[in-house]
Each structure stands twice: as C-alpha cells, then as structure tokens.
Scaffold this active site. Structure first.
Site, mmCIF file in Angstrom:
data_model
loop_
_atom_site.group_PDB
_atom_site.id
_atom_site.type_symbol
_atom_site.label_atom_id
_atom_site.label_comp_id
_atom_site.label_asym_id
_atom_site.label_seq_id
_atom_site.Cartn_x
_atom_site.Cartn_y
_atom_site.Cartn_z
ATOM 1 C CG HIS A 370 45.416 35.694 37.172
ATOM 2 N ND1 HIS A 370 44.699 35.688 35.993
ATOM 3 C CD2 HIS A 370 46.432 34.827 36.999
ATOM 4 C CE1 HIS A 370 45.263 34.822 35.157
ATOM 5 N NE2 HIS A 370 46.325 34.291 35.742
ATOM 6 C CE LYS A 561 30.638 40.541 38.328
ATOM 7 N NZ LYS A 561 31.721 40.713 37.366
ATOM 8 N NE ARG A 562 33.720 31.861 44.219
ATOM 9 C CZ ARG A 562 34.604 30.921 44.563
ATOM 10 N NH1 ARG A 562 35.129 30.119 43.660
ATOM 11 N NH2 ARG A 562 34.951 30.788 45.835
ATOM 12 C CE LYS A 567 34.805 38.514 41.780
ATOM 13 N NZ LYS A 567 35.370 38.756 40.434
ATOM 14 C CB THR A 669 36.728 36.796 31.522
ATOM 15 O OG1 THR A 669 36.492 36.052 32.723
ATOM 16 C CG2 THR A 669 38.220 36.981 31.334
ATOM 17 C CE LYS A 673 33.977 33.987 29.766
ATOM 18 N NZ LYS A 673 34.265 33.349 31.063
HETATM 19 C C1 26Q Z 1 45.298 30.421 46.352
HETATM 20 C C2 26Q Z 1 45.862 29.751 47.431
HETATM 21 C C3 26Q Z 1 45.144 28.823 48.155
HETATM 22 C C4 26Q Z 1 43.855 28.521 47.765
HETATM 23 C C5 26Q Z 1 43.282 29.163 46.688
HETATM 24 C C6 26Q Z 1 44.001 30.130 45.975
HETATM 25 C C7 26Q Z 1 43.376 30.829 44.829
HETATM 26 C C8 26Q Z 1 42.620 30.143 43.897
HETATM 27 C C9 26Q Z 1 42.015 30.793 42.838
HETATM 28 C C10 26Q Z 1 43.537 32.193 44.653
HETATM 29 C C11 26Q Z 1 42.939 32.853 43.576
HETATM 30 C C12 26Q Z 1 42.172 32.148 42.649
HETATM 31 C C13 26Q Z 1 41.497 32.770 41.499
HETATM 32 C C14 26Q Z 1 41.630 34.025 41.129
HETATM 33 C C15 26Q Z 1 40.901 34.567 39.985
HETATM 34 O O1 26Q Z 1 40.031 33.935 39.421
HETATM 35 N N1 26Q Z 1 41.221 35.799 39.560
HETATM 36 C C16 26Q Z 1 40.552 36.398 38.424
HETATM 37 O O2 26Q Z 1 41.314 36.090 37.265
HETATM 38 C C17 26Q Z 1 40.645 36.496 36.089
HETATM 39 C C18 26Q Z 1 41.457 36.028 34.896
HETATM 40 O O3 26Q Z 1 42.614 36.793 34.767
HETATM 41 C C19 26Q Z 1 40.427 37.995 36.082
HETATM 42 O O4 26Q Z 1 39.635 38.328 34.968
HETATM 43 C C20 26Q Z 1 39.719 38.453 37.365
HETATM 44 O O5 26Q Z 1 39.670 39.860 37.420
HETATM 45 C C21 26Q Z 1 40.438 37.895 38.579
HETATM 46 O O6 26Q Z 1 39.728 38.203 39.765
#
Ligand code: 26Q
Length: 826
Positions: A370, A561-562, A567, A669, A673
C-alpha cells in the site's frame, strides 16, 4: 413432505412470521434486551433494541452460511489485516438485509427516527485510514459476491483515538468504543489458542534421525475469538470477521500466586492482555516498538492456528490440498510474519519436510503493498526479533539462505543484488525486512492502482520483478457502493434508481446508464437539488457542532484524509491564503464564494502534521473573523474525522481535493467516494486519480501539476524552491505571512518550521513547484462553478463513469487472478 434434516436448521425459527415482525421484535427487545418501558427508554435504549432486532435477522443467515461452506467445502480466502475500519453496523446491516424500510417504519411508529437511533452507535474505528477502510469494503464485497471469505484481525479495546481541538491544537483522547457494550460481536470463549513469545530454541534428535527444533521456556498468551457477522447485500450470505483478544493463561503466574504476591500476579496478567489493548495510530512512519511486533505475531499465530485447525478438521493431513483450499491475503506487511508462522506450524508442529512446507506456503500467500514511502517500510532489529520470536528468526534465516542461493545460481556473482534483495538488511544495524519476507513467501504481489503497481515494478521491487517475472500485478482499489452511495446518500440513490433501476447497487457498472441524463435539464435540476439538500444538512451539523454559520450556496471545497506532508494539505492552505490576500486587496472579480473544508487526524508523534492542523485552524480563525472577506471565503476544520463523518461529508462535497505529489499516493479511495457522490476532482496525476481521469474523461476532472516523471526529473536536476518563491509574488506573500507570524500574532515564530520545510529545507514534496499550476486550475474550477448547468452536467458524468471503482470489481479481480476462489451458491 421433505425429509427432515440431520441437524435442527435455524430456519425452523424463521423470523418471517407475523409474530416476529420487525414491530413486534422492537417491542420485545425493548423490554427483554434493554429492560425498559417505552416511556422510560432513552435513544440509546432504542439503539440497543434496534440493533438486536436487526441482529436476529443476521444470525439465521450467518449460521446457515457456516453450514453451507462446511457442506460444500470450497476454497476459502482469509484476509489478514491489523486494521478493519468498519464504522457503524446498524444501518449497513439493515440495508444489506433489505429490512431498512421496515426498521425505519417500525421506529417511526414508536416515535423514533432511524437517524437519531443510528447516531447512538459508536464507530468501530479499528483502523487508521485508507488501508483499514479498504479491508472493511472488501469484507462487504466478498459477502455480497457470495465468496467464502473471512477477515482476521485484532479486537482492540481502544480503536483510533478521538481527536479533540483544544487551544487550537489536536489533542488525542482514548476511544473507549466498547463502553456501552457491542451488540455486533459474539465472544467464542472456547475458540482459544495459545500464542508463545520469548524463550529459546533447543534441538532434539528425532526418531528418523533428523533434528527437531523445540521452542521452549516461552511465555504464553491466550487468543480468544470474537466474531462479527458480515452481511452481503441482497444475498443470503453472511460471512465472518474474527477478531482476537488477548487473555492471560489460567496457569499464568501461578508461582507468584503461590508466593502470595496477589497484586504482582494481577499486574502481570494485565501486561499480557496489553497485546490487544490499543491500535497504533501511525499510518506512515513506522515505529519499531516491540509491542507492535508482538501484536502482529499474536494475531497472526492465532489466525494460522485457526485456519489449520479448520483445514485439518476437514482434510486431516492431506497437505497437498492446502493450496486448493486456503488462500491467505496479507494486507501490507503488518501480518507478514504469517509466512514464517506457517512454516513453523508445518515443519515444527505437523512435521512436514522443509521443501514441501515451503512449496505449500508459497502457494497459499499473496501480499498487497500500500505504499512506496521509504519511512513506511517495516523492518525489525534482528536482536529484538530474536528475543521475541527466536524460532521464527531461525526460520527466516533458512528461507533467506535458500532464496539467496537460488538468486546466486540465476545471477552468478552479483553480490550487490544479493545484498539488495536479502530479507536481512546488513547495513542499518541488521534488520529483518518484512516486505522482502512477504514478496519471497507469496505467489502474487500487488499494488493498489496502475501507476503504483508500475512504480513497484520499476523502483521498490525492481530486483524482485527481475527475479520473479510476473509475480507483481495490479489490482486497482475500489469502494463499496452500499455504504458509499446507497447508505450515505439515499437521495441520490433514489434519483438514480428512478431513471435506471436499482441494479447498480449490486452491479455498479450499470451506473453508466445514467450518462445520457447529463443532457436532461430536469434531471440536472433534481440532481443539484439533492446536492443542495446534502449540503444543507452538513451546514446544520456544522452549526450544531461548531456554532459556525456557513453558506450552503458557496462551493464546498473538501480535503478530508490523514494529515501528511505528502498529501499536501499545505498546498491547499497556500491557495486559501492566496484567495484571502486577493479578497483583501479587492481583486475579487469573478471570484466564486468557497467554503474550504478540512478534516483529518495527525499521528500523535508527527510534529509537522500537528503543526499543519494548527495552521489550518489559525488561518480559519483569521479568515472567518475578517469582515472584509464578505462571504467570499470560509475555512472549516472538522474535528475527529472518522467513517461516520465521512458519510456526511462526501455527499455534500462539490470539489474533491486529491493533490498529493505525483508518485506518492498509492491509490487513494476518498477520491472515488467523492466522485461517486457527484463531486468534481481537482488532483494531480497520482494514484487512482489517473484511472479516474481515464474513466470520466479529461474534460470532467481538473488535473494540474507535475507528473511522476517530471517530479523525478526535477529532483534529478536539483530542485530549488527559491526559484519559485522569487518568481511568484503571491506565493512569496503567502509564505512570508506564515513565516512572519501573521496567523499567530501572539507567537510569531510558531510556523517557522513550516516555512523552513518549504524553503531552506528543500520542499521535498514540491509544493512550490506545483503552486502556480494549482492556483490557476482553481480559477478554472471557480469559473465553472458559476455555470451551474455545466457543473451539473460534468458532476453527473462523474457519477455515471466511476462504476469501475466498486470494490466488487476489485474483489472479483482478486478472486480470479490471485485467490482462485469462486462464489458459493446456496
Ligand atoms: C506500521 C507499523 C507500525 C505502526 C503502524 C503501521 C502502519 C499502519 C497503517 C502503516 C501504514 C498504515 C496505513 C497505510 C494506508 O492507509 N495506506 C493507504 O492505503 C490505501 C488503500 O490501499 C491507499 O488508497 C492509500 O493511497 C494509502 O496511503
């Protein structure tokens, strides 16, 4: 008469009778579940009552789905994810079961509204953002397509933190979502697995002369299952989401009990139960915390044990069947330890030979990436790994040894290649690279949008693409039209259905039949009336929550978004400041009134993201208080962005901001939406924006800025933000105001770090390079918005042409290209 079934079928207790009508059921649950009379019932009691009423309708289909899968024994797919961002269940379950109308009427007869009752439900916020919400959309689609899919994750006691704004800044509050109980979960106290940590490995000679590895002196934690039903839309299928909760072992700390250390024993008990206590709120820069590694292994080990328990129950030790009966999808690298855990189970527990176990393992797993952002790639220090999971480190070494041996055989002498692809990074103090483990252990690796998958093949995984040609594929993300159209925008759903029927809800490709109505003046009028009503509702909510009055006639320009530097919320802020300066200097000719809406959470330890939120709030304060602005501009920051607020914001959006630096957003995403809800997009050629443009046509989307290739070239040439700063008076003015404390008079230095990031520190995300193009494109947007009819035409074409972005299409692709699973009919 039909022959009676072996076991009592739940259909004997079918709810489709007068006695079990929704009306009766509501009345019964109020008294027997909530323990209330109608006169004394609170809205929360009504929520509980309604949830149990709807739940009853889920349970029948749920147990029958289990039975059906058991009888038919199809190949199953297991979706392993540290995150499932589900949001609310009540209205979604009612909609998917097709009883939403009856529930609504039943409540109405009792003097309640579905909206008020629904609003009492606390979101299940077991995810950070895109990746977690994608997992939830996928569950909806798998059930809707009758695929035998199951989610596995963690039942966090505390989900994503609640964001409060205090003194103009984000403050995190714990999300105690289970406080009032959770009617959607079923505890399975008998579905219990031991999960081991620490200890060490000893070798024993086995009977057959080989060597057995025993993992001894471990600490054991128990994983207890909690199941949540996942109903498909307009189908009998109700799948399962199984979430694990950590419980102390019964024997745990018997020693300290014997020694009379009662308090010590209780303390230790809570420390093991910490494993499922809280969701980590970071979504890019990963923190190498031991608790996170233990969380990952905890849920992976329980899930693999459960999967193999089910498999051996049905197929004994016919291991050759494993890849024909089991597909496991890794949602990013967070559950990648599953590859080693599967080897541990097959080799150490079931005593298969290494080569056979490895062949089976690599035919079971697939991995979705991702992100390309280097700071998001998970690696663990070898010494920590060794302490927590000593046997798994040995297994990883052995996997790596055979893998590197193969690579060396095929590319002799290329030691640099071996170093680059090794699962162990030897250059940064020895670390385990989870992405490499996931790639080596999977038969298929996918990116989440076309450009992202191409970049995986040419950059991050270029070596692997050479070693394993064809392993890396693309599966473009999607969203479920149930929640993101039908449920959140009933007005638009009804309008569309009035023209093309309601088949699009289950087959979103049919929505293209709406395109001709873009030319129908009456349709355009009705379409815009619905958008207006949705905006009005958001206006009232904002007034209620924030006490602010915004103009529903203004353009709602939305970036939710975050909060992340990549971003580029700051690029949006620079545009806002530019508009502000133009208004203050009287350059308002042809300007369209806008309400710029921001929402999103910052990772608690991400200082720049928190500072960006603070700047947005300070700019909003300045702009909104200024009488000279005269209704042309308002800036809103909506606190605590979550799934439920997204459901209110998207239907009210006019303009969708998707402005990441090209090459950084894997897919996005929210872009899908908002387009589906009739917003036009302003965006860069990044992530799924590119495919959205292909679908809607370039006249119906506002694209600006550098392409991925231009970004790379500019960086290669040596990007100098000062060139852009000095060449553009409006840009310079906006940045100088930030630097000089115009928006933070009481603390002029407050935003120095932002100014410095964008200038002296090199502006890594190239905001200054894209600024002029962005501002110009925003002028085009403003001009089009004044031509209401043309805007409506293009918005309708967006709705009509984004059928590709249904998660049903995405899931069909996974089912065919990756999992090899098929729908299971009743
Ligand atoms: C990893 C290790 C330790 C703590 C937290 C994490 C962690 C948690 C969540 C790392 C990444 C995430 C989330 C990532 C994320 O949401 N990525 C998004 O995924 C979407 C679905 O595929 C994409 O549409 C976005 O572009 C992407 O940023």
């Amino acid at each position: 008469m039909a022959t009676p079934r072996k076991t009592a079928s739940p259909r004997q207790f079918s709810l489709n009778s007068e006695e079990h009508s929704i009306d009766n059921s509501l009345a019964n649950h109020l008294i027997y579940t909530s323990g209330r009379h109608a006169e004394a019932a609170t809205t929360r009691d009504w929520y509980e009552t309604t949830a149990h009423t709807v739940r009853d309708h889920l349970i029948e289909r749920w147990v029958e789905t289990v039975e059906n899968y058991y009888d038919k024994d199809p190949k199953r797919v297991y979706y392993l994810s540290l995150e499932f961002l589900i949001g609310r269940m009540l209205s979604n379950a009612a909609l998917n079961l097709g009883i939403d109308g009856q529930v609504r009427e039943g409540l109405h007869a009792l003097g309640q509204t579905m909206e008020a009752v629904s609003d009492m439900e606390t979101d299940a916020a077991l995810g950070n953002g895109g990746l977690g919400r994608l997992a939830a959309c996928f569950l909806d689609s798998m059930a809707t397509l009758d695929l035998p899919g199951m989610g596995y994750g963690i039942r966090y006691e505390y989900g994503m933190f609640n964001q409060h704004i205090e003194n103009g800044q984000q403050v995190e509050h714990p999300d105690n979502w289970l406080r009032y109980g959770n009617p959607w979960e079923f505890q399975r106290p008998e579905r219990l697995y031991p999960v081991k940590f620490y200890g060490h490995v000893v070798e024993f000679p086995a009977q057959d002369g080989s060597v057995e590895q025993h993992w001894v002196d471990c600490e054991t934690v128990m994983a207890m299952a909690y199941d949540m039903p996942v109903p498909g839309y307009n189908t009998e299928t109700v799948n399962n989401l199984r979430l694990w909760s950590a419980k102390a072992t019964r024997e745990f700390n018997l020693d300290s009990f014997n020694a009379g250390d009662y308090v010590g024993a209780v303390e230790d008990k809570t420390s093991t139960e910490n494993l499922s206590k809280v969701l980590y709120p970071n979504d890019t820069s990963v923190m190498g915390r031991e608790l996170r590694l233990r969380q990952q292994y905890f849920f992976v080990s329980a899930s693999i044990q459960d999967i193999l328990h089910r498999f051996t129950h049905e197929h004994d030790s016919s291991w050759e069947l494993l890849p024909e009966k089991v597909a496991i999808q890794l949602n990013d690298t967070h559950p990648a330890i599953a590859v080693a855990e599967m080897m541990h189970a097959l080799v150490d527990v079931y005593r298969l030979k290494w080569d056979r176990a490895w062949s089976l393992t690599t035919r079971v797993f697939a991995y979705t990436n991702h992100t390309l952002m280097p700071e998001a790639l998970e690696t663990w220090p070898v010494d920590m790994f060794e302490r927590v999971l000593p046997r798994h480190l040995d297994i990883i070494y052995k996997i790596n040894h055979y893998f590197l041996h193969d690579v060396n055989h095929r590319f002799p002498g290329d030691t640099e290649l071996l170093k680059r692809v090794s699962i162990i990074d030897e250059d940064h103090g020895r670390r385990v690279r989870m992405a490499h483990l996931a790639v080596v252990g999977s038969h298929t690796v996918n990116g989440v949008a076309a450009i992202h998958s191409d970049l995986l093949k040419t950059t991050l995984f270029a070596d692997f693409n050479r070693i394993f040609p064809g392993k890396i594929i693309n599966v473009t993300n999607g969203i479920t039209p149930r929640r993101w159209l039908n449920q959140c925008n009933p007005g638009l759903t009804e309008l569309i259905a009035s023209r093309i029927g309601s088949g699009f809800i289950k087959d979103l490709s049919q929505i293209e039949k709406l395109a001709p109505f873009a030319e129908d003046a009456r349709f355009r009028k009705e379409f815009m009336q619905i958008k207006q009503a949705n905006k009005q509702r958001l206006v009232e909510r904002i007034h209620h929550r924030l006490g602010m009055r915004i103009d529903p006639e203004s353009m709602f320009d939305v970036q939710v978004k975050r909060i992340h530097e990549y971003k580029r919320q700051l690029l949006n802020v620079l545009h806002v400041i530019t508009l502000y300066n133009r208004i203050r200097s009287g350059k308002t000719e042809g300007m369209t009134p806008r309400t710029v809406i921001f929402a999103g959470k910052a990772a608690p330890g991400y200082r720049m993201a928190k500072l960006i939120i603070r700047l947005i709030l300070d700019v909003a304060g300045m702009v909104n208080r200024d009488p000279a602005i005269n209704g042309l501009l308002k800036v809103i920051f909506l606190p605590n962005y979550d799934v439920s607020s997204a459901e209110r914001i998207f239907p009210a959006s006019d303009l969708s901001e998707q402005i990441s630096t090209a090459g950084t957003e894997a897919s996005g995403t929210g872009n899908m939406k908002m387009a589906l809800n009739g917003a036009l997009t302003i965006g860069t050629l990044d992530g799924a924006n590119i495919e959205i443009r292909e679908e809607v046509g370039e006249d119906n989307i506002f694209i600006f800025g550098l392409t991925t290739q231009q970004v790379a070239e500019l960086r290669m040439r040596g990007y100098n933000p000062w060139e852009y700063y000095n060449a553009n008076a409006e840009l310079k003015q906006a940045l100088d105001m930030i630097a000089e404390g115009y928006f933070s008079v009481e603390e002029p230095e407050r935003y120095k770090p932002i100014y410095e990031t964008l200038t002296w520190n090199g502006d890594y995300y190239l905001l200054l390079a894209d600024y002029a193009s962005y501002v110009k494109t925003q002028e085009d947007v403003g001009a089009l918005y004044r031509d209401k009819d043309e805007w409506a035409r293009r918005a309708i074409l967006n709705v009509a042409r984004v059928g590709k972005f249904s998660s049903d299409r995405t899931i069909r692709e996974y089912a065919q290209k990756v999992w090899g699973v098929e729908p299971v009919a009743r």
